[in-house]
Design a protein around this motif. Structure first.
Motif, PDB file in Angstrom:
ATOM      1  N   GLN A 121       0.917  -1.325   0.117  1.00  0.00           N
ATOM      2  CA  GLN A 121      -0.138  -0.071   0.003  1.00  0.00           C
ATOM      3  C   GLN A 121       0.698   1.300  -0.069  1.00  0.00           C
ATOM      4  O   GLN A 121       1.690   1.410   0.830  1.00  0.00           O
ATOM      5  CB  GLN A 121      -0.915   0.057   1.281  1.00  0.00           C
ATOM      6  CG  GLN A 121      -1.823   1.099   1.161  1.00  0.00           C
ATOM      7  CD  GLN A 121      -2.693   1.074   2.461  1.00  0.00           C
ATOM      8  OE1 GLN A 121      -2.118   1.091   3.520  1.00  0.00           O
ATOM      9  NE2 GLN A 121      -4.005   1.409   2.546  1.00  0.00           N
ATOM     10  N   THR A 122       0.919   2.084  -0.971  1.00  0.00           N
ATOM     11  CA  THR A 122       1.522   3.136  -1.159  1.00  0.00           C
ATOM     12  C   THR A 122       0.851   4.589  -0.641  1.00  0.00           C
ATOM     13  O   THR A 122      -0.167   4.707  -1.136  1.00  0.00           O
ATOM     14  CB  THR A 122       2.077   3.415  -2.605  1.00  0.00           C
ATOM     15  OG1 THR A 122       0.998   3.495  -3.517  1.00  0.00           O
ATOM     16  CG2 THR A 122       2.925   2.090  -2.963  1.00  0.00           C
ATOM     17  N   SER A 123       1.726   5.375  -0.338  1.00  0.00           N
ATOM     18  CA  SER A 123       1.293   6.571   0.316  1.00  0.00           C
ATOM     19  C   SER A 123       2.296   7.850   0.199  1.00  0.00           C
ATOM     20  O   SER A 123       3.429   7.479   0.271  1.00  0.00           O
ATOM     21  CB  SER A 123       0.521   6.363   1.709  1.00  0.00           C
ATOM     22  OG  SER A 123       1.691   6.283   2.475  1.00  0.00           O
ATOM     23  N   LEU A 124       1.903   8.803   0.052  1.00  0.00           N
ATOM     24  CA  LEU A 124       2.543  10.172  -0.081  1.00  0.00           C
ATOM     25  C   LEU A 124       1.924  11.377   0.847  1.00  0.00           C
ATOM     26  O   LEU A 124       0.846  11.527   0.580  1.00  0.00           O
ATOM     27  CB  LEU A 124       2.679  10.635  -1.701  1.00  0.00           C
ATOM     28  CG  LEU A 124       3.104  12.313  -1.324  1.00  0.00           C
ATOM     29  CD1 LEU A 124       4.510  12.494  -1.048  1.00  0.00           C
ATOM     30  CD2 LEU A 124       3.156  12.655  -3.005  1.00  0.00           C
ATOM     31  N   ILE A 125       2.587  11.796   1.938  1.00  0.00           N
ATOM     32  CA  ILE A 125       2.206  12.517   2.927  1.00  0.00           C
ATOM     33  C   ILE A 125       3.438  13.624   2.763  1.00  0.00           C
ATOM     34  O   ILE A 125       4.517  13.546   3.230  1.00  0.00           O
ATOM     35  CB  ILE A 125       2.054  12.029   4.118  1.00  0.00           C
ATOM     36  CG1 ILE A 125       1.092  10.946   4.258  1.00  0.00           C
ATOM     37  CG2 ILE A 125       1.785  13.021   5.248  1.00  0.00           C
ATOM     38  CD1 ILE A 125       0.988  10.298   5.361  1.00  0.00           C
ATOM     39  N   GLY A 126       2.893  14.802   2.250  1.00  0.00           N
ATOM     40  CA  GLY A 126       3.747  16.090   2.238  1.00  0.00           C
ATOM     41  C   GLY A 126       4.229  16.564   0.838  1.00  0.00           C
ATOM     42  O   GLY A 126       3.265  16.483  -0.127  1.00  0.00           O
ATOM     43  N   LYS A 127       5.452  16.881   0.650  1.00  0.00           N
ATOM     44  CA  LYS A 127       5.733  17.659  -0.711  1.00  0.00           C
ATOM     45  C   LYS A 127       6.086  16.649  -1.779  1.00  0.00           C
ATOM     46  O   LYS A 127       6.486  15.470  -1.409  1.00  0.00           O
ATOM     47  CB  LYS A 127       7.020  18.382  -0.649  1.00  0.00           C
ATOM     48  CG  LYS A 127       7.395  19.076  -1.803  1.00  0.00           C
ATOM     49  CD  LYS A 127       8.837  20.006  -1.648  1.00  0.00           C
ATOM     50  CE  LYS A 127       9.248  20.249  -2.923  1.00  0.00           C
ATOM     51  NZ  LYS A 127      10.413  21.306  -2.964  1.00  0.00           N
TER      52      LYS A 127
ATOM     53  N   VAL B 120       0.282   5.719  -8.828  1.00  0.00           N
ATOM     54  CA  VAL B 120       1.508   5.192  -7.989  1.00  0.00           C
ATOM     55  C   VAL B 120       1.250   5.143  -6.584  1.00  0.00           C
ATOM     56  O   VAL B 120       1.876   4.411  -5.779  1.00  0.00           O
ATOM     57  CB  VAL B 120       2.794   5.734  -8.345  1.00  0.00           C
ATOM     58  CG1 VAL B 120       2.877   5.528  -9.891  1.00  0.00           C
ATOM     59  CG2 VAL B 120       3.152   7.129  -7.964  1.00  0.00           C
ATOM     60  N   PHE B 121       0.343   6.044  -6.115  1.00  0.00           N
ATOM     61  CA  PHE B 121       0.048   6.267  -4.606  1.00  0.00           C
ATOM     62  C   PHE B 121      -1.374   5.832  -4.456  1.00  0.00           C
ATOM     63  O   PHE B 121      -2.422   6.499  -4.922  1.00  0.00           O
ATOM     64  CB  PHE B 121       0.439   7.538  -4.109  1.00  0.00           C
ATOM     65  CG  PHE B 121       1.983   7.819  -4.235  1.00  0.00           C
ATOM     66  CD1 PHE B 121       2.851   7.254  -3.331  1.00  0.00           C
ATOM     67  CD2 PHE B 121       2.286   8.722  -5.174  1.00  0.00           C
ATOM     68  CE1 PHE B 121       4.128   7.425  -3.177  1.00  0.00           C
ATOM     69  CE2 PHE B 121       3.917   9.031  -5.166  1.00  0.00           C
ATOM     70  CZ  PHE B 121       4.530   8.413  -4.139  1.00  0.00           C
ATOM     71  N   ASP B 122      -1.702   4.956  -3.322  1.00  0.00           N
ATOM     72  CA  ASP B 122      -2.966   4.725  -2.931  1.00  0.00           C
ATOM     73  C   ASP B 122      -3.724   5.681  -2.207  1.00  0.00           C
ATOM     74  O   ASP B 122      -4.908   5.800  -1.928  1.00  0.00           O
ATOM     75  CB  ASP B 122      -3.054   3.406  -2.209  1.00  0.00           C
ATOM     76  CG  ASP B 122      -2.559   2.267  -3.103  1.00  0.00           C
ATOM     77  OD1 ASP B 122      -2.900   2.074  -3.921  1.00  0.00           O
ATOM     78  OD2 ASP B 122      -1.428   1.457  -2.608  1.00  0.00           O
ATOM     79  N   TYR B 123      -2.851   6.373  -1.399  1.00  0.00           N
ATOM     80  CA  TYR B 123      -3.204   7.590  -0.522  1.00  0.00           C
ATOM     81  C   TYR B 123      -2.216   8.715  -0.604  1.00  0.00           C
ATOM     82  O   TYR B 123      -1.155   8.647  -0.590  1.00  0.00           O
ATOM     83  CB  TYR B 123      -3.193   7.291   1.070  1.00  0.00           C
ATOM     84  CG  TYR B 123      -3.438   7.966   2.045  1.00  0.00           C
ATOM     85  CD1 TYR B 123      -4.785   8.290   2.500  1.00  0.00           C
ATOM     86  CD2 TYR B 123      -2.395   8.810   2.721  1.00  0.00           C
ATOM     87  CE1 TYR B 123      -4.987   9.179   3.435  1.00  0.00           C
ATOM     88  CE2 TYR B 123      -2.896   9.590   3.803  1.00  0.00           C
ATOM     89  CZ  TYR B 123      -4.014   9.882   4.146  1.00  0.00           C
ATOM     90  OH  TYR B 123      -4.488  10.647   5.265  1.00  0.00           O
ATOM     91  N   VAL B 124      -2.720   9.996  -0.967  1.00  0.00           N
ATOM     92  CA  VAL B 124      -2.069  11.300  -0.859  1.00  0.00           C
ATOM     93  C   VAL B 124      -2.595  12.337   0.069  1.00  0.00           C
ATOM     94  O   VAL B 124      -3.749  12.554  -0.102  1.00  0.00           O
ATOM     95  CB  VAL B 124      -1.932  11.548  -2.387  1.00  0.00           C
ATOM     96  CG1 VAL B 124      -1.340  13.056  -2.554  1.00  0.00           C
ATOM     97  CG2 VAL B 124      -1.552  10.521  -3.387  1.00  0.00           C
TER      98      VAL B 124
END
Length: 507
Positions: A94-100, A127-131
């Motif tokens: 599970q991929t996520s980006l939090i921030g810049k 590419v990210f499941d959660y942003v």
């Protein structure tokens, strides 16, 4: 071993020298020091391009910027490239980006990519499941309508964004500032959002301590300006003209030591704010019993000169103040040295994390996996040198081209020089060993530094006859590197006849 969780923590525009882990006596960062105690500090880690988007894009693809054809801060990853989160997602994460962000294209409106956008391209949504994005200043997804958050952001922009050396004490409470809000978003992700049935990959990307240089109390007053280490004075004699241009356009010829100390103290306060936020995140990982199966990486995308070489922020040259970045890793089961002088590059991040995750390293990846070293493989051989690139095609501005420039450090008529495209005209490459650094620029300018005797890179030895053999050998190494790193993509599948295939056929 089960696939580990991966937490990739990245700050923006932070040189290694800002941390006690790299010898700074003014700034104490307990969370990062605790991470180092259970992991390893790479003492000689370098970005591959001293600006945000190219550095991040190179890290996320494992490919050099010249290979990516990504040579400026206004460019993003070509959606046809294969990226780290893309591969991890395809192999169960599970991929996520939090921030810049500043690497992945958001949607088709941001690109002229002729192939069109599909579910297989490396765009942010694919590419990210959660942003949850965070911007410079204090705006973070989920909090953008909060009046106090908006006030904190507006204060930062108004007072600390538009002039070369703008800085200050943000009057907002810490809990209404971006670093805190990104920490809260990460805690919420760990507690509520992540899937317990999958390992997670999270890119926790702090926009600080990049400009605007500002932070709330108590962090703004946490570091006494009198205690911050100052770089030695660089007269800029013998330096490329682009350095002198940046010095003038940064208004650094009008800045005194007291001003640089105050800015450095604010910069350090921003870093300590991040460290306190990381302490809460590391504690949550412990509470949820995730620490023993989580790879944690801390690094930055590039440095900030902070007054070294008579400039501020980032620029189109290769001094360590721009390129030497912190790099700390904690890997489950690691029992090796707590520090290593192995040279590493940010392009090594992708293959390292993929190998630790048990995922395949895609063809065309140019980084070197550190996983064998981290897992105790005695046959691992570190790099003997690192290579950095910078600049767009074109002629860099000359001193005679300067028609208008800031009259003082707080002249709001002129935005910071490194934000202008002109500042990045003029391609260059640099090769760095533990002893020497050679910088070559397309317009013929060159720099050569004896890092053993001149670690601050003050004396350009490029034209010294005594260094001729060293220069020739470094040029040779760089030329061979360039030939080796010519783009291996796309993979040529049209030729099948080889000695090995004939041997197998008639064996």
């Amino acid at each position: 071993m089960a696939q580990p969780n991966i937490l990739l923590i990245q700050t923006d525009q932070q040189t290694a020298e800002t941390l006690s882990l790299y010898g700074n006596t003014a700034l104490h960062t307990p969370a990062l020091e605790s991470l180092a105690q259970r992991g390893v500090v790479f003492e000689q880690a370098f970005c591959n391009y001293p600006a945000c988007s190219p550095s991040r894009s190179s890290m996320m693809t494992g490919r050099y910027c010249s290979t990516l054809n990504l040579h400026a801060n206004h460019m993003l990853i070509n959606p046809a490239e294969t990226t780290l989160p893309q591969v991890l997602k395809a192999h169960g994460y599970q991929t996520s980006l939090i921030g810049k962000n500043h690497a992945f294209m958001k949607d088709e409106k941001e690109s002229y990519y002729p192939g069109g956008i599909s579910e297989h391209t490396s765009t942010l949504a694919n590419v990210f499941d959660y942003v949850r994005l965070g911007d410079h200043g204090h705006l973070v997804d989920g909090y953008r309508e909060d009046p106090e958050v908006l006030a904190a952001h507006q204060w930062a922009v108004k007072h600390c964004w538009s002039s070369p050396l703008g800085h200050g004490v943000n009057p907002a409470p810490p809990e209404k500032c971006g670093t805190y809000l990104l920490g809260e978003t990460m805690l919420d992700y760990l507690e509520r959002v992540r899937s317990v049935d999958k390992p997670f990959f999270t890119w926790l990307s702090f926009p600080d301590p990049h400009t605007p240089y500002q932070v709330p109390e108590p962090y703004a007053s946490m570091i006494d300006p009198a205690d911050v280490p100052m770089p030695p004075l660089d007269t800029l004699q013998g330096k490329p003209e682009r350095v002198r241009v940046a010095h003038l356009m940064d208004a650094m010829d009008t800045a005194d030591e007291a001003l640089i100390r105050r800015i450095r103290a604010i910069h350090y306060g921003m870093i300590r704010f991040i460290d306190d936020t990381l302490a809460k995140i590391f504690a949550k990982l412990d509470e949820l019993h995730l620490s023993d199966n989580t790879v944690i990486v801390f690094l930055s995308d590039h440095g900030d000169s902070m007054g070294a070489h008579g400039v501020i922020q980032k620029h189109n040259f290769f001094y360590d103040s721009f390129t030497h970045v912190p790099f700390v890793m904690s890997v489950p089961g690691y029992k090796g040295s707590r520090r290593t002088s192995h040279p590493v590059e940010l392009v090594d991040v992708m293959p390292t994390l993929l190998e630790l995750a048990g995922a395949p390293i895609p063809h065309g990846c140019q980084g070197k996996s550190l996983a064998p070293y981290l897992l105790g493989d005695s046959t691992y051989k570190p790099r003997s040198f690192i290579v950095m690139e910078s600049g767009e095609h074109g002629e860099p501005p000359r001193e005679s081209d300067i028609a208008l420039r800031p009259e003082h450090p707080f002249d709001e008529r002129y935005f910071v020089w490194c934000a202008y495209r002109d500042a990045w005209l003029g391609k260059g490459k640099a090769i760095r060993t533990s002893e020497w650094k050679l910088c070559l620029y397309a317009n013929g300018e060159s720099e050569l530094y004896d890092l053993q005797n001149d670690p601050n890179e003050l004396e350009n030895r490029n034209n010294d006859p005594a260094c001729a053999e060293v220069r020739i050998e470094l040029e040779r190494k760089l030329l061979l590197w360039m030939m080796e790193k010519e783009d291996p993509l796309p993979l040529n599948t049209t030729v099948h006849l080889s000695m090995q295939s004939m041997k197998e056929k008639y064996a």
